[in-house]
Design a protein around this motif. Sequence first.
Motif, PDB file in Angstrom:
ATOM      1  N   ARG A 207       5.835  -5.142  15.233  1.00  0.00           N
ATOM      2  CA  ARG A 207       5.548  -5.593  13.867  1.00  0.00           C
ATOM      3  C   ARG A 207       4.215  -4.980  13.461  1.00  0.00           C
ATOM      4  O   ARG A 207       3.217  -5.093  14.179  1.00  0.00           O
ATOM      5  CB  ARG A 207       5.468  -7.121  13.781  1.00  0.00           C
ATOM      6  CG  ARG A 207       6.759  -7.817  14.161  1.00  0.00           C
ATOM      7  CD  ARG A 207       6.641  -9.340  14.050  1.00  0.00           C
ATOM      8  NE  ARG A 207       6.837  -9.806  12.681  1.00  0.00           N
ATOM      9  CZ  ARG A 207       5.889 -10.270  11.885  1.00  0.00           C
ATOM     10  NH1 ARG A 207       4.637 -10.327  12.309  1.00  0.00           N
ATOM     11  NH2 ARG A 207       6.156 -10.694  10.664  1.00  0.00           N
ATOM     12  N   ALA A 209       1.524  -3.341  10.026  1.00  0.00           N
ATOM     13  CA  ALA A 209       1.092  -3.372   8.630  1.00  0.00           C
ATOM     14  C   ALA A 209       0.520  -2.015   8.257  1.00  0.00           C
ATOM     15  O   ALA A 209       0.107  -1.233   9.131  1.00  0.00           O
ATOM     16  CB  ALA A 209       0.055  -4.473   8.414  1.00  0.00           C
ATOM     17  N   ILE A 239       7.734  -3.620   9.202  1.00  0.00           N
ATOM     18  CA  ILE A 239       6.478  -3.593   8.446  1.00  0.00           C
ATOM     19  C   ILE A 239       6.376  -4.910   7.679  1.00  0.00           C
ATOM     20  O   ILE A 239       7.252  -5.238   6.882  1.00  0.00           O
ATOM     21  CB  ILE A 239       6.420  -2.396   7.477  1.00  0.00           C
ATOM     22  CG1 ILE A 239       6.533  -1.083   8.256  1.00  0.00           C
ATOM     23  CG2 ILE A 239       5.127  -2.442   6.665  1.00  0.00           C
ATOM     24  CD1 ILE A 239       5.435  -0.857   9.271  1.00  0.00           C
ATOM     25  N   VAL A 240       5.311  -5.641   7.936  1.00  0.00           N
ATOM     26  CA  VAL A 240       5.155  -6.956   7.315  1.00  0.00           C
ATOM     27  C   VAL A 240       4.305  -6.842   6.048  1.00  0.00           C
ATOM     28  O   VAL A 240       3.348  -6.079   5.996  1.00  0.00           O
ATOM     29  CB  VAL A 240       4.508  -7.957   8.284  1.00  0.00           C
ATOM     30  CG1 VAL A 240       5.382  -8.124   9.519  1.00  0.00           C
ATOM     31  CG2 VAL A 240       3.112  -7.519   8.696  1.00  0.00           C
ATOM     32  N   GLY A 241       4.680  -7.603   5.036  1.00  0.00           N
ATOM     33  CA  GLY A 241       3.916  -7.625   3.791  1.00  0.00           C
ATOM     34  C   GLY A 241       3.983  -6.305   3.049  1.00  0.00           C
ATOM     35  O   GLY A 241       4.632  -5.351   3.465  1.00  0.00           O
ATOM     36  N   THR A 243       1.900  -2.985   1.230  1.00  0.00           N
ATOM     37  CA  THR A 243       0.780  -2.149   1.661  1.00  0.00           C
ATOM     38  C   THR A 243      -0.506  -2.612   0.973  1.00  0.00           C
ATOM     39  O   THR A 243      -0.482  -3.144  -0.138  1.00  0.00           O
ATOM     40  CB  THR A 243       1.016  -0.671   1.316  1.00  0.00           C
ATOM     41  OG1 THR A 243       1.144  -0.541  -0.105  1.00  0.00           O
ATOM     42  CG2 THR A 243       2.273  -0.153   1.985  1.00  0.00           C
ATOM     43  N   CYS A 244      -1.622  -2.387   1.649  1.00  0.00           N
ATOM     44  CA  CYS A 244      -2.938  -2.688   1.069  1.00  0.00           C
ATOM     45  C   CYS A 244      -3.615  -1.360   0.764  1.00  0.00           C
ATOM     46  O   CYS A 244      -3.683  -0.474   1.625  1.00  0.00           O
ATOM     47  CB  CYS A 244      -3.772  -3.511   2.046  1.00  0.00           C
ATOM     48  SG  CYS A 244      -5.388  -4.000   1.384  1.00  0.00           S
ATOM     49  N   CYS A 256      -9.113  -4.586   3.747  1.00  0.00           N
ATOM     50  CA  CYS A 256      -7.662  -4.660   3.912  1.00  0.00           C
ATOM     51  C   CYS A 256      -7.309  -5.186   5.299  1.00  0.00           C
ATOM     52  O   CYS A 256      -6.435  -6.059   5.446  1.00  0.00           O
ATOM     53  CB  CYS A 256      -7.037  -3.271   3.732  1.00  0.00           C
ATOM     54  SG  CYS A 256      -6.839  -2.727   2.021  1.00  0.00           S
ATOM     55  N   ILE A 260      -5.166  -8.464   6.348  1.00  0.00           N
ATOM     56  CA  ILE A 260      -3.945  -8.318   7.148  1.00  0.00           C
ATOM     57  C   ILE A 260      -4.006  -9.188   8.404  1.00  0.00           C
ATOM     58  O   ILE A 260      -3.051  -9.896   8.738  1.00  0.00           O
ATOM     59  CB  ILE A 260      -3.740  -6.833   7.524  1.00  0.00           C
ATOM     60  CG1 ILE A 260      -3.338  -6.019   6.283  1.00  0.00           C
ATOM     61  CG2 ILE A 260      -2.686  -6.691   8.618  1.00  0.00           C
ATOM     62  CD1 ILE A 260      -3.398  -4.514   6.500  1.00  0.00           C
ATOM     63  N   ASN A 264      -1.750 -12.534   9.509  1.00  0.00           N
ATOM     64  CA  ASN A 264      -0.889 -12.389  10.684  1.00  0.00           C
ATOM     65  C   ASN A 264      -1.682 -12.713  11.948  1.00  0.00           C
ATOM     66  O   ASN A 264      -2.035 -11.824  12.733  1.00  0.00           O
ATOM     67  CB  ASN A 264      -0.336 -10.962  10.759  1.00  0.00           C
ATOM     68  CG  ASN A 264       0.494 -10.583   9.554  1.00  0.00           C
ATOM     69  OD1 ASN A 264       1.682 -10.877   9.500  1.00  0.00           O
ATOM     70  ND2 ASN A 264      -0.137  -9.941   8.573  1.00  0.00           N
ATOM     71  N   LEU A 268       1.146  -9.698  15.088  1.00  0.00           N
ATOM     72  CA  LEU A 268       1.005  -8.351  14.555  1.00  0.00           C
ATOM     73  C   LEU A 268       0.694  -7.411  15.715  1.00  0.00           C
ATOM     74  O   LEU A 268      -0.236  -7.659  16.490  1.00  0.00           O
ATOM     75  CB  LEU A 268      -0.124  -8.287  13.517  1.00  0.00           C
ATOM     76  CG  LEU A 268      -0.206  -6.978  12.723  1.00  0.00           C
ATOM     77  CD1 LEU A 268       0.962  -6.880  11.743  1.00  0.00           C
ATOM     78  CD2 LEU A 268      -1.530  -6.870  11.980  1.00  0.00           C
ATOM     79  N   ILE A 271      -1.555  -1.659  13.237  1.00  0.00           N
ATOM     80  CA  ILE A 271      -1.888  -1.284  11.864  1.00  0.00           C
ATOM     81  C   ILE A 271      -1.878   0.235  11.812  1.00  0.00           C
ATOM     82  O   ILE A 271      -2.481   0.908  12.668  1.00  0.00           O
ATOM     83  CB  ILE A 271      -3.274  -1.800  11.437  1.00  0.00           C
ATOM     84  CG1 ILE A 271      -3.281  -3.326  11.326  1.00  0.00           C
ATOM     85  CG2 ILE A 271      -3.704  -1.180  10.097  1.00  0.00           C
ATOM     86  CD1 ILE A 271      -4.662  -3.920  11.028  1.00  0.00           C
TER      87      ILE A 271
END
Length: 395
Positions: A207, A209, A239-241, A243-244, A256, A260, A264, A268, A271
């Motif tokens: 998982r 981000a 991919i969670v959420g 993008t930042c 960011c 993130i 999480n 997580l 990244i």
Amino acid sequence: MFKKLVKASLFAAAATVALWPAMVAAPAAAQDGDNIDITIGWVPPDITGVFKTATNFFELAAADANKNGFNVKVLTKSPTSPTAFAEQVSIIEDMIQRKVDLIAVSPAEVATVKPALIRATEAGIPVVIVNLLEPIDGVNVSSYIGFDNTQGAEVSAYAVADYFGGPGVLGSGDKVDVQPDTYLDLKFWQGLAAKLSDEDKAKIKARGAIIEGVAGGFFSTARLNGFREVLKQFPGIEIVGGTCAGDWNREKGTRCAEDILQANPDNLDFIWAASNEMGLGAMLVAGSQGRLETTKDGANIGDKKVAIFTNDVTPESVDRIAEGKMIAETTHGFADWGWFGTKFAVELACGLEVPKTFDIRPRTVYETNARNFYPEPKLEAIDWKTIRANCKKAN
């Protein structure tokens, strides 16, 4: 330093060449005993991180040229931030007014600088575009030095898949026996992935981000598309959420990463930051929270540690990779930008031919091969004496 540089097969230019613009009449050659004056206007989107590295190598190549019959000056000026698009246009206009011999530009955004580039070529000033291979429609660019941004992110995505169970050089999957100088480019990774069944690919789970650059911008969009396209092959990598947007900036990338990690706290695994300034920010945040995965940890999924992957490669990030604090980064050849940017600029000012495109194929940098890149990158030696002998420019 450059006595140690070796001519490597890693760098190859396309056969197509662009000539000095026909509207500029080549003057009589300088006398043999004269040093030939050449001023390069270098306009990066900022002067930190990757562009500091590129600027250093513009200047190192100029110093090398100046030992061999040239007087090359690199006039560097950047906007106050990568998102100050109008400032970059103004700087290009100023370079035109100064009547520099050549303008090298890394566009903050292509559409914004295009009219200024057209005015430069209309004024008889050759233009070299750095950090881009895709042609800019309607602009007579003499040479493009760069890489495919989409492919760069694809390489990063394969490194993530490798670390979390795929075959390669990282993490917990089957190890491939490679030499430290093996070119771990997109072709290498695609070849490994092609050997996996769909069932094997589905077993790779993680998982993660994403921290992107300027939301909606050309470079950020290209990198996002490349990263996501590869991950479609690996349904177990989630991919969670959303993008930042870190705007290619370390401070914003840090914020960011803070958001993130807060969102999480338990689950997580990684990244991916689309540039190393943002990635270094994410590394610092994860480290300060005791959540930074290192190469010594070995993809311990579920231990609340977060592995950092990113793109670019600078001396600073190579140090962090060598220390095991970042898992892998995709290099885009910033030393090459400056080294060959000066070479092509001098050749164009001399009325000589240069490659239309110079493709620096992105490839993976990790702990084992990190020192191949900095502090002494392998760069092709430049034959300044021959360039000087053939130069048609008069002072």
